[in-house]
Structure formats: structure tokens, C-alpha cells
Design a protein around this motif. Structure first.
Motif, PDB file in Angstrom:
ATOM      1  N   ILE A 261       0.839  -1.198   0.000  1.00  0.00           N
ATOM      2  CA  ILE A 261       0.000   0.000   0.000  1.00  0.00           C
ATOM      3  C   ILE A 261       0.877   1.253   0.000  1.00  0.00           C
TER       4      ILE A 261
ATOM      5  N   ASN B 200       1.169   4.172  -2.957  1.00  0.00           N
ATOM      6  CA  ASN B 200       1.020   5.613  -2.681  1.00  0.00           C
ATOM      7  C   ASN B 200       2.258   6.381  -3.132  1.00  0.00           C
TER       8      ASN B 200
ATOM      9  N   LEU C  69      -1.904   4.624  -6.011  1.00  0.00           N
ATOM     10  CA  LEU C  69      -2.887   4.156  -5.036  1.00  0.00           C
ATOM     11  C   LEU C  69      -4.305   4.616  -5.379  1.00  0.00           C
ATOM     12  N   GLU C  70      -4.446   5.870  -5.754  1.00  0.00           N
ATOM     13  CA  GLU C  70      -5.789   6.385  -6.013  1.00  0.00           C
ATOM     14  C   GLU C  70      -6.443   5.666  -7.190  1.00  0.00           C
TER      15      GLU C  70
ATOM     16  N   TYR D  32      -5.664   2.703  -8.316  1.00  0.00           N
ATOM     17  CA  TYR D  32      -5.848   1.312  -7.869  1.00  0.00           C
ATOM     18  C   TYR D  32      -7.141   1.176  -7.078  1.00  0.00           C
ATOM     19  N   LEU D  33      -7.364   2.113  -6.156  1.00  0.00           N
ATOM     20  CA  LEU D  33      -8.580   2.058  -5.339  1.00  0.00           C
ATOM     21  C   LEU D  33      -9.810   2.419  -6.161  1.00  0.00           C
ATOM     22  N   ASP D  34      -9.646   3.348  -7.093  1.00  0.00           N
ATOM     23  CA  ASP D  34     -10.793   3.754  -7.914  1.00  0.00           C
ATOM     24  C   ASP D  34     -11.332   2.586  -8.736  1.00  0.00           C
TER      25      ASP D  34
ATOM     26  N   VAL E 129     -13.394   6.077  -2.165  1.00  0.00           N
ATOM     27  CA  VAL E 129     -11.958   5.976  -2.447  1.00  0.00           C
ATOM     28  C   VAL E 129     -11.169   6.891  -1.518  1.00  0.00           C
TER      29      VAL E 129
ATOM     30  N   LYS F 143      -8.592   5.416   1.172  1.00  0.00           N
ATOM     31  CA  LYS F 143      -7.175   5.793   1.037  1.00  0.00           C
ATOM     32  C   LYS F 143      -6.647   6.322   2.370  1.00  0.00           C
ATOM     33  N   LYS F 144      -7.405   7.202   2.992  1.00  0.00           N
ATOM     34  CA  LYS F 144      -6.986   7.765   4.283  1.00  0.00           C
ATOM     35  C   LYS F 144      -6.853   6.663   5.333  1.00  0.00           C
TER      36      LYS F 144
ATOM     37  N   LEU G  23      -3.712   4.468   4.597  1.00  0.00           N
ATOM     38  CA  LEU G  23      -2.450   5.152   4.895  1.00  0.00           C
ATOM     39  C   LEU G  23      -2.277   5.344   6.399  1.00  0.00           C
TER      40      LEU G  23
END
Length: 790
Positions: A80, A84, A89-90, A92-94, A122, A126-127, A130
Motif C-alpha cells: 500500500i 502511494n 494508489l488512487e 488502484y482504489l478507484d 476511495v 485511502k486515508k 495510509l
């Protein structure tokens, strides 16, 4: 078949006939596209467009540096952080959240509202990810992390209920089935139902309403999820005899065709106890789902449930030895079970009818099912299960009419992108990401040789399209998904946890046996009444937890020689046994049973018991003076600590005695518990730390852990005293109520006492995160504390 129940007629044959008609119509559409190969030019164009974002032309230098830089996805937190760091990461999560919105919620990705919700999810995820990768954070996906989420949402009681249920399910999974698989599937279903509920209620509900709906969703998810281990997996696992299987399927069929679970008064077969447990759980689950149904959704729920069950039964009755199944017979049940299993979720939470969502879910199901069947084809082949892949593997050389399931898979993909999702670019991106990712994962797991053989068998009749696919599998990048990462991690965690639990149990039992052999005190005289009394108390069925903790911390934590700390182990058990003798006296708790046998003052008398307790405290110090393999300064420091702790324990016992028949505050009770129980845990951890010359900071953190572990232990004791099994406990239950003692149960009540138990569990686990050494044993110790039944 028509059943009448309270003036309601359930026409189950009609339900299934209509579902089959719709599935057959869908199959014909797919068959036509597959036969005329119309999917090939369409998908070829799609893939050429798609690959622009996924084929990167690396230089020689960047290829090597990239390989060295990218961690394995097995290293969850590191992976992870790497995503980032690289700015991936963004995205990937989207794609991951977009996929879940499509698959689980039936959403169209071209909706502005859906895009806004995906962006919000997302950002929050993400928050959270992290935050959880920082060195001091609690892992969001650990038991403690999930409980913290439950606290935040105000659903702790439901979480505790669920943990107890999952534990019971795992303990009742018979050999031949995997408890970890059952737990994972249940967790996945519960998460899916929660997703649906959160999506349905949106953000415009009160805190109290959100709490109520989340609690209901968790219980509904568990109730629906139970059908997977206790119906599908059980019937697939050949656990039941043929006669039992027939009985069981009729029981389920009767439930779905009448809307009521029949009583189970008799069961003929070796699995009687298992079936009675399952029947009780499924009956409660079915009744809970029904009780939360609106009148207008109850029939839809039963209809979808029956279609799902019947399509599973149709497939379950197939055998690979029958070479005459038609393509319709192979694919229509797949369409039905894959769509109805997801449509049920919306009816379970009584979501309002939405024809667009229902249609997308219906058409989408076979895509996932064919992907899963491809991934599992070798296991299915071994088990003799009939799927489009196993059947094609066996009969494609003999029958020219059989549909190639791999071609059907790509036909479904083409149909979804262009006919169901209307050529939406983001939908095309997500579906092709997922498809290529599935092939890459299969290739990695199976190995190049097996993968190439499989592709040779299932390759379509279009060489250029096949070549394009394999180029994408070989070269495409950025197609990983978070749900797959999470799935792999959960499987790894469950397997690791199972292995560590087994090692924990073995270790505890091995050390316990060794302790039992070394504890007896010898006498220079033939008869010594005090030593005889001491050995009587020592020989009881004690858990020996404290010296076991010391052994593990000393040997595995600080590298001390086992032989060097034997005197310390003995001293701890002598001190603990002395405290129990004093605790049981008529002037204190007046207990009649201890360690599965009558207490010492009943077998002898009060005076002998008091003197024996005093003797054992002194014997404990004597043992500590024989720690000759350590320098005298360290041993003196340990003895000073030990005597201070003994004084603190006496202080705690006085506090406990003075609190009898008094109403204590929670803070006062926590203080009493720490001095009575927590400080003994502290001693068993800090003493080997002293011998191992641990830093003050490390000792401070270990004391923090010990405090919370000890209080958790006492809360569990109070809960067991209120509702435990006397035979398992080895002592009388209900003594606290009888003596009018303040306990966590009498102060908080059972439900809030359980919450307090989990609060201290979390605090103990969070403290362990700060200890700079292997704390696996202590982690399982705390898990043992909260889950023990004696």
C-alpha cells in the motif's frame, strides 16, 4: 409444486420456470454472438484501446529499478505504501471500488451520482489505509481494528455477538470442510450486505438510525451468509450420507416452499449432532431474515432463494460420467445461480425494487461465475464437479457441439460492455482490468507450463485474438484489485492464525506438562504436613499460565536458556498457588472448589491452609535466589521487584475484601482487578524482561499490555462466573452473586461487560504493536483470554 401456508400460495415450479425462461433467453443471445464470432472484432478494438493505459515501454534501467522497487502484494502494508509512493494508489482504489459498485451493488458507472459516491469511498479508504500503515496505528483489518470501527459506529454489541457466532461456526465445521474458508466466505457476505445497506441509506440519516441499520445489516449478512457453509459447502463436501443428504435437502426445500422451517425432532444418521446445531442456527437465521422483510419483498426473497437453491441442486446432481448434457443444461443453471445469489442480497435488506439494478445484476452474474470456475477448474475436476470448464476438458475431443467456456467468457464480456453498459469507457476499463488480472493470477499460481497447456485447450478459433490476449497477460500492468489483495491477505491471516493457534496450544500444553513435573516439593522427612498440603494445591489442574508466559518470554523473547530460568518458573507458580489458597479461605471468598478439586482448607483445615500459603510465598523467594546463571545485581533487582509485586497483590486482595457487599465504581473495580490479576500477568512478563535486560521503555510498554490483559482476564472470569459451565471451569459458578461481590457483570451488566472486555483486548493488542520483538505468543494469549470457556 404448490404449498398452502396461512393462505399464501407459493408456486415454486412457476418461479423456477419463469427464471429458466429468462436465463434461456440470455443464453440464446450469448450463443448467437459466440457462434458468429461477433465478439472478436469488437473486443479486439476494445483491447487495443485499453492497452494504451496498461502497456508501458520501460527502458533497461527502469525495468531493473522497477523490479527492485516494487514489493510483493503479500506484504500488505508495504505494498500500500509503495502504491502511494508511486502515485498509483488512487487509481488502484478507484478501479477496485468501481468494480465492487458494479458487481455487488449493480450500479452503472456512467452515473454522475455513482461516480461521486465512488470518489468519496476511495478518499475515505485511502486515508484509512495510509493511517493503518503507520508504525503506531492499529491494523484496520485486525480484530482490534474492526472493533474500533464498531465502536465508532456504536455497534460494539453486535460485533461481539458476531465474533461469538463466527467462533461457534468455525468450531462446528466438520473435518472435510475448511473452517477458514467458511469464516472468509461469511465475512465476505456480511461485508457485501453492509455495502448494500450503507449505499441504500446514504448519508442523510441520523446517527441512531445509521446504528440501527448497520446492526441489522450485520445480523442479516450473517444470517444469509450461513447458507454457504451450512448448505452449499456441506452438500458439496460429501460429509453427509446419501440418506442424510436427501433428508437435509428436503428440509431446506420444505422451508423455501412453505416459508417456514419445520421442527427437527429426529435425525437418522451419524451427523445428528451437527445437523441439530445447523438446524438451530439456520432456523434462527431464516426467522430473522423473515422478521425483517416488508410484506411486498417477502415473496421476492423466497423466490430468489428458491431459484438459487434449485439451480444449485440441478448442478449438484450432474455427474462427469454423463457425456450427454446439452449446452443449455450446462449454462442455464450457471446463469440462474450466479444472478440469484446476488439478487437475494437486495431482498434480504428489503431494498426497494429497481429494474435497472436487477437487470444488470442478472446479466453480470455469469461473468463472475465463469471467472471463478476457470480459476477453480482443477479442484472441481478433482472433486468430480460438473462446470462448463470441467465438462469441456473431459468431452471437447468427443463432442464438436460443446461450447468452449473460455469463448463464452469473452462473449459475456463483450455483451456486458456494449449491450448492458452501453459501451461506457470506464466500464470497459474495469471489466478488462479484471479479466486480464484473473488470467495473470491464474498463470502465476499454475505456472507457465500448465497455463500454456490450459490456453492451448481453451483457445478460440481466432489465432490473432488469442495472441492479443496472451500479449496482454504477459505485458499489461496496473490491473490489480484491492478486493483480491484483501482476499489473499484474509486467507493468509486465517491460515497463519490457525497455524499459530495450534503452535500456541501445543506450546502451552508442552510447557504445562513440564511444569507439572517440576513443581512437586520434596521433603527431607517422611511426612511433612505443610509440604504435603503444598503439593496437594500444586497438583491441581492448574492452567500454569503465568510460568508458561515467563518461559516463552524468557526463552523466545529474550533468548534465555530454558534451564537457567527453571527456578523463576517454579517461584511464579508457588506464588500464584499461595495467592489462590489465601483467596479461597472462609475469611475471604470461602470457595469450595479450586482447580477441579476441593479447596485446601476443606481437605485439611484453615490453619494448615494459611501456613501452606505462607510457606509457598517463602519457597518462591528461595527459588529466585538460585538463579545462579545471572549476575547478582540482576537477580537482586528481580527479587526486589518480586517482593514489591507480592505486596501489591496483598494490597489488591485487601481492596477486594473491603469492597465486598459494596457498590464499586468501574474505576475502583479496574484497580482491584489490576492488583488481583493484572499485576500477576505483569510479573510473569517483566521478570524475564529484567533477566533479559530490557530497556525501561520496553518494560513500561509491557506493563501497559499486562494491565489491560489482566483486566480482560478478570472480566472474562466474571462473565464465566455469571454464565459459565461449572464442569469446564473446575470451580463453582455464581459465587460472586452469592457473596454479593461487585464484578464487571454486576456493575455493567453482561452486555456492557463484554464491551469492556473487548475494550481492554484492543488496548492490550495496541500496546503489543509498540513492543520491539516477536509478540505472537502474547497476541494469542490475549485471544485465549477473551475466547476461553474455563
Amino acid at each position: 409444486m404448490i404449498f398452502l401456508k396461512e393462505e399464501i400460495v407459493y408456486q415454486t415450479d412457476e418461479w423456477y420456470r419463469l427464471a429458466e425462461q429468462k436465463a434461456a433467453s440470455y443464453f440464446n443471445v450469448l450463443f448467437e454472438q459466440l457462434t458468429d464470432k461477433s465478439y472478436v472484432p469488437v473486443l479486439t478494438k476494445d483491447i487495443h484501446t485499453w492497452k494504451q493505459n496498461h502497456i508501458h515501454h520501460w527502458s533497461i534501467f527502469s525495468l531493473f529499478s522497477r523490479k527492485n522497487r516494487e514489493p510483493s502484494s503479500k506484504e500488505f502494508h508495504t505494498y500500500i505504501q509503495w502504491l502511494n509512493y508511486t502515485g498509483k494508489l488512487e487509481g488502484y482504489l478507484d478501479r477496485s471500488i468501481s468494480y465492487l459498485f458494479m458487481r455487488d451493488l449493480g450500479k452503472a458507472l456512467d452515473s454522475v451520482e455513482t461516480q461521486a459516491k465512488i470518489e468519496q469511498v476511495v478518499g475515505n479508504l485511502k486515508k484509512s489505509l495510509l493511517d493503518s500503515t503507520s508504525s503506531s496505528a492499529t491494523d484496520s483489518f485486525s480484530l482490534a481494528g474492526v472493533y474500533r470501527w464498531a465502536q465508532k459506529e456504536g455497534v460494539e454489541s453486535t460485533f461481539v455477538w458476531l465474533i461469538t457466532k463466527l467462533k461457534n461456526v468455525a468450531s462446528n465445521i466438520p473435518q472435510g470442510m475448511e473452517a477458514e474458508h467458511a469464516q472468509r466466505k461469511l465475512i465476505k457476505i456480511i461485508a457485501g450486505v453492509l455495502m448494500h445497506e450503507i449505499e441504500e441509506m446514504g448519508g442523510n440519516v441520523s446517527t441512531e438510525e445509521r446504528k440501527r441499520r448497520l446492526e441489522k445489516a450485520i445480523r442479516l449478512g450473517y444470517s444469509y451468509g450461513l447458507t454457504y457453509p451450512f448448505i452449499d459447502d456441506l452438500l458439496d463436501a460429501n460429509i453427509l450420507s446419501p440418506k442424510e443428504t436427501k433428508q437435509y435437502t428436503e428440509l431446506i426445500r420444505t422451508t423455501l416452499t412453505t416459508g417456514y422451517v419445520p421442527e427437527l425432532r429426529y435425525w437418522s444418521g451419524k451427523n445428528k449432532n451437527l445437523i441439530f446445531y445447523i438446524h438451530k442456527e439456520l432456523r434462527e437465521a431464516f426467522q430473522y431474515i423473515k422478521s425483517n422483510q416488508r410484506p411486498e419483498t417477502k415473496n421476492i426473497f423466497l423466490e430468489q432463494a428458491y431459484v438459487f437453491f434449485q439451480s444449485q441442486e440441478v448442478d449438484r446432481e450432474k455427474t462427469l460420467s454423463n457425456g450427454n448434457y446439452t449446452n443449455e443444461e450446462l449454462y442455464i443453471p450457471v446463469i440462474l445461480k450466479s444472478s440469484s445469489s446476488r439478487l437475494i442480497v437486495r431482498t434480504v435488506i428489503t431494498a426497494p425494487e429497481d429494474e435497472d439494478i436487477d437487470n444488470r445484476t442478472f446479466y453480470y452474474g455469469i461473468y463472475n461465475q465463469l471467472a471463478d470456475d476457470f480459476s477453480d477448474m482443477f479442484d472441481d475436476m478433482r472433486d468430480g464437479a460438473v462446470t462448463p470448464y470441467t465438462y469441456y476438458l473431459k468431452y471437447h475431443d468427443q463432442r464438436d457441439d460443446l461450447i468452449n467456456p473460455f469463448e463464452m467468457y469473452w462473449t459475456v464480456i463483450s455483451n456486458l460492455i456494449h449491450n448492458v453498459y452501453h459501451s461506457d469507457p470506464k466500464t470497459r476499463e474495469i471489466i478488462l482490468d479484471r479479466a486480464i488480472n484473473g488470467l495473470k493470477r491464474f498463470k502465476k499460481r499454475a505456472g507457465n507450463h500448465v497455463y500454456n497447456e490450459v490456453m492451448e485447450t481453451f483457445a478460440s478459433g481466432n489465432p490473432s485474438f488469442n495472441h492479443l490476449l496472451q500479449t496482454m497477460v504477459k505485458k499489461a500492468d496496473d490491473v490489480d484489485f484491492f478486493d483480491k489483495l484483501l482476499r489473499d491477505r484474509i486467507i493468509a491471516i486465517l491460515k497463519k492464525d490457525k497455524k499459530e493457534r495450534a503452535e500456541f496450544v501445543d506450546k502451552v500444553e508442552t510447557i504445562r506438562e513440564q511444569m507439572n513435573e517440576m513443581l512437586a516439593i520434596s521433603s527431607s522427612r517422611n511426612v511433612d504436613p505443610i509440604i504435603e498440603a503444598a503439593n496437594y494445591s500444586l497438583n491441581g489442574d492448574g492452567k500454569r499460565l503465568r510460568p508458561i508466559i515467563t518461559w516463552v518470554m524468557g526463552v523466545e523473547g529474550y533468548g534465555l536458556a530454558q534451564s537457567s530460568i527453571v527456578p523463576l518458573l517454579k517461584s511464579l507458580e508457588y506464588m500464584h498457588t499461595a495467592s489462590l489458597i489465601f483467596d479461597d479461605l472462609p475469611s475471604q471468598d470461602n470457595a469450595k472448589m479450586r482447580r477441579g478439586r476441593p479447596t485446601l482448607h476443606q481437605v485439611k483445615n484453615v490453619a494448615v491452609a494459611e501456613l501452606t500459603g505462607l510457606f509457598l510465598t517463602q519457597k518462591a523467594i528461595e527459588e529466585q535466589t538460585t538463579l545462579t546463571q545471572f549476575d547478582s545485581k540482576t537477580v537482586l533487582q528481580l527479587i526486589q521487584y518480586s517482593t514489591r509485586i507480592t505486596g501489591e497483590m496483598c494490597k489488591g486482595q485487601v481492596m477486594d475484601l473491603e469492597s465486598k457487599s459494596k457498590r464499586l465504581t468501574l474505576e475502583q473495580l479496574q484497580a482491584v482487578s489490576f492488583y488481583k490479576t493484572g499485576i500477576a500477568f505483569e510479573a510473569s512478563i517483566i521478570m524475564p524482561a529484567i533477566l533479559g535486560k530490557a530497556t525501561e521503555q520496553e518494560q513500561s510498554t509491557l506493563k501497559e499490555f499486562s494491565r489491560h490483559a489482566g483486566i480482560a482476564f478478570q472480566i472474562k472470569d466474571d462473565l464465566l462466573d455469571a454464565e459459565g459451565d461449572e464442569k469446564l471451569l473446575g470451580k463453582s459458578v455464581g459465587k460472586d452473586t452469592e457473596n454479593n461481590n461487585s464484578t464487571f457483570v454486576t456493575i455493567l451488566g453482561i452486555e456492557n461487560a463484554r464491551k469492556e472486555l473487548w475494550e481492554h483486548y484492543c488496548l492490550a493488542m495496541e500496546a503489543l504493536e509498540k513492543v520491539p520483538r516477536n509478540t505472537t505468543f502474547l497476541k494469542h494469549l490475549v485471544n485465549y483470554i477473551v475466547n476461553r470457556d474455563h
